[in-house]
Scaffold this motif. Structure first.
Motif, PDB file in Angstrom:
ATOM      1  N   LYS A 138     -18.891  -1.427  13.877  1.00 48.44           N
ATOM      2  CA  LYS A 138     -18.945   0.008  14.130  1.00 48.44           C
ATOM      3  C   LYS A 138     -18.054   0.359  15.326  1.00 48.44           C
ATOM      4  O   LYS A 138     -18.010  -0.380  16.307  1.00 48.44           O
ATOM      5  N   ASP A 162     -21.998   3.413  18.589  1.00 51.33           N
ATOM      6  CA  ASP A 162     -23.335   3.684  18.076  1.00 51.33           C
ATOM      7  C   ASP A 162     -23.576   5.192  18.023  1.00 51.33           C
ATOM      8  O   ASP A 162     -23.496   5.870  19.051  1.00 51.33           O
ATOM      9  N   HIS A 163     -23.795   5.714  16.842  1.00 48.57           N
ATOM     10  CA  HIS A 163     -24.326   7.070  16.675  1.00 48.57           C
ATOM     11  C   HIS A 163     -24.751   7.238  15.225  1.00 48.57           C
ATOM     12  O   HIS A 163     -24.528   6.369  14.388  1.00 48.57           O
ATOM     13  N   ALA A 164     -25.393   8.352  14.927  1.00 46.67           N
ATOM     14  CA  ALA A 164     -26.089   8.498  13.646  1.00 46.67           C
ATOM     15  C   ALA A 164     -25.192   8.259  12.437  1.00 46.67           C
ATOM     16  O   ALA A 164     -25.589   7.564  11.492  1.00 46.67           O
ATOM     17  N   VAL A 186     -23.616  -7.349  12.513  1.00 48.67           N
ATOM     18  CA  VAL A 186     -23.195  -5.979  12.825  1.00 48.67           C
ATOM     19  C   VAL A 186     -22.880  -5.895  14.312  1.00 48.67           C
ATOM     20  O   VAL A 186     -23.681  -6.306  15.153  1.00 48.67           O
ATOM     21  N   SER A 242     -24.819  13.713   8.900  1.00 51.43           N
ATOM     22  CA  SER A 242     -25.514  13.121  10.046  1.00 51.43           C
ATOM     23  C   SER A 242     -25.501  14.052  11.254  1.00 51.43           C
ATOM     24  O   SER A 242     -26.439  14.058  12.048  1.00 51.43           O
ATOM     25  N   ALA A 286     -23.238   1.770   8.455  1.00 49.58           N
ATOM     26  CA  ALA A 286     -23.416   0.325   8.631  1.00 49.58           C
ATOM     27  C   ALA A 286     -24.703  -0.155   7.974  1.00 49.58           C
ATOM     28  O   ALA A 286     -24.729  -1.219   7.338  1.00 49.58           O
ATOM     29  N   ASP A 287     -25.785   0.609   8.121  1.00 45.11           N
ATOM     30  CA  ASP A 287     -27.057   0.235   7.488  1.00 45.11           C
ATOM     31  C   ASP A 287     -26.910   0.182   5.972  1.00 45.11           C
ATOM     32  O   ASP A 287     -27.447  -0.726   5.314  1.00 45.11           O
ATOM     33  N   GLU A 297     -32.180  10.026  15.245  1.00 48.54           N
ATOM     34  CA  GLU A 297     -31.684   8.717  14.826  1.00 48.54           C
ATOM     35  C   GLU A 297     -30.228   8.796  14.459  1.00 48.54           C
ATOM     36  O   GLU A 297     -29.754   9.829  14.040  1.00 48.54           O
ATOM     37  N   ASP A 352     -24.085   4.523  12.288  1.00 47.09           N
ATOM     38  CA  ASP A 352     -25.272   3.696  12.046  1.00 47.09           C
ATOM     39  C   ASP A 352     -25.706   3.803  10.589  1.00 47.09           C
ATOM     40  O   ASP A 352     -26.060   2.799   9.961  1.00 47.09           O
ATOM     41  N   GLU A 353     -25.673   5.033  10.052  1.00 48.80           N
ATOM     42  CA  GLU A 353     -26.063   5.244   8.653  1.00 48.80           C
ATOM     43  C   GLU A 353     -25.151   4.464   7.711  1.00 48.80           C
ATOM     44  O   GLU A 353     -25.610   3.822   6.752  1.00 48.80           O
ATOM     45  N   SER A 358     -21.032  -3.419  17.580  1.00 46.53           N
ATOM     46  CA  SER A 358     -20.617  -2.093  18.036  1.00 46.53           C
ATOM     47  C   SER A 358     -19.528  -2.233  19.084  1.00 46.53           C
ATOM     48  O   SER A 358     -19.676  -2.984  20.058  1.00 46.53           O
TER      49      SER A 358
END
Length: 342
Positions: free
Chosen positions: A52, A55-57, A85, A264, A63-64, A342, A60-61, A87
């Motif tokens: 990534k 890190d932010h919504a 994973v 997001s 990558a998940d 999130e 993160d969405e 960042s």
């Protein structure tokens, strides 16, 4: 198909870096795996680095969703796919360290999320030609991420004009629009230019405010409020996204809807968007990475455009603004969400 060496393509890009959905392009159509090299197709264990940009919504969405789909592929195909994973914390030097280590560790592929991460990973993989399958570059051509024989990925290009149409549907009397973005985000360059062209064509004034840190974003938003803009537009800008939770309440309470480039943002308090579902984009990127590993990069296009067209509205923000999602009912599929942290 994809022949240029990245050392030529990215030389100017890296100099710039040191200083600093709903749309169309030539994204390809998936091809079948016929003719895949036997030695590649027979491999049953893979290691992948998911990187990534920060890190932010939104990221993160994505990558998940990438990880979720890799797990599903492994289960469906009866193979082993391990991944880590990382960042980059929005820092080019950190990203370079991550990419260098991933190559040293001998990963089979790298999946970078967002433009800067993809550019750095492509540079790190130049010598080994390790497949780099990027996620969520809005304009791969402008980012110099096309024509590289070991790079492919997914694009979340915006239909900026449609989002501007949404703005006028909600308030036909808009007279001044705030353009809030970061100069360090390649993702913002093209849609901001498109927004200016649209607003100029309508005779609507606009005010530009740029920011590169959370504190600068908060200051820029406050300035737009004080200057009396009627609405604010931000593309798929990672810097602004990281600060959305810090600005959405002030904008809404001032009666200023924030239109953005991804759902997001809206889940973090912005008013509305029309764009790509990032969970779906993450799944598509993981599928593309598996194709790169099993079919070979020559079978793939430079990039693939992820379908958009979903209007997302934050109902809590809409209530504060004194409006609702019904203003967009005739424009397409509307999804209502509430604010999450999130």
């Amino acid at each position: 198909m994809k022949k240029r060496a990245v050392s030529v393509v990215l030389a100017a890009v890296m100099t710039t870096l040191m200083a600093a959905g709903c749309g169309q392009n030539r994204g390809g159509t998936p091809q079948d795996a016929a003719g895949a090299p036997a030695e590649v197709a027979e491999k049953t264990t893979y290691r992948i680095a998911v990187v990534k940009q920060m890190d932010h919504a939104s990221l993160d969405e994505i990558a998940d969703a990438v990880c979720e789909e890799l797990d599903q592929i492994a289960s469906d195909q009866g193979i082993s796919i391990s991944y880590e994973v990382h960042s980059g914390q929005g820092d080019q030097s950190v990203l370079t360290q991550i990419g260098t280590q991933a190559i040293s560790d001998g990963v089979d592929a790298i999946i970078p999320v967002a433009t800067l991460a993809a550019q750095v990973m492509a540079t790190c993989a130049e010598e080994t030609k390790t497949p780099v399958v990027f996620a969520a570059i809005s304009d791969p051509e402008s980012a110099d991420m096309t024509g590289i024989d070991y790079v492919t990925g997914t694009s979340d290009a915006l239909n900026t004009a449609f989002i501007m149409d949404m703005m006028l549907a909600q308030n036909p009397n808009v007279q001044k629009v705030g353009l809030l973005y970061s100069l360090s985000e390649d993702n913002s360059t093209k849609p901001i230019a498109e927004a200016k062209e649209y607003l100029d064509g309508k005779g609507i004034a606009y005010v530009e405010k740029t920011a590169n840190t959370n504190d600068e974003v908060i200051t820029a938003a406050s300035t737009l409020i004080s200057e009396g803009v009627d609405a604010v537009f931000t593309p798929t800008d990672n810097v602004i996204m990281a600060a959305e939770l810090a600005i959405y309440e002030d904008l809404a309470e001032a009666g200023i809807p924030h239109y953005t480039g991804a759902d997001s943002f809206v889940r973090n308090g912005a008013f509305a968007t029309c764009g790509v579902n990032y969970t779906e984009l993450g799944h598509e990127t993981a599928d593309l990475a598996y194709r790169a590993l099993t079919e070979g990069m020559e079978a793939l296009e430079d990039f693939y455009l992820t379908d958009g067209g979903i209007i997302t509205v934050n109902t809590e923000t809409a209530e504060v603004l004194g409006t609702d999602s019904s203003v967009f009912a005739d424009m397409g599929e509307v999804v209502e969400v509430t604010t999450t942290e999130e």
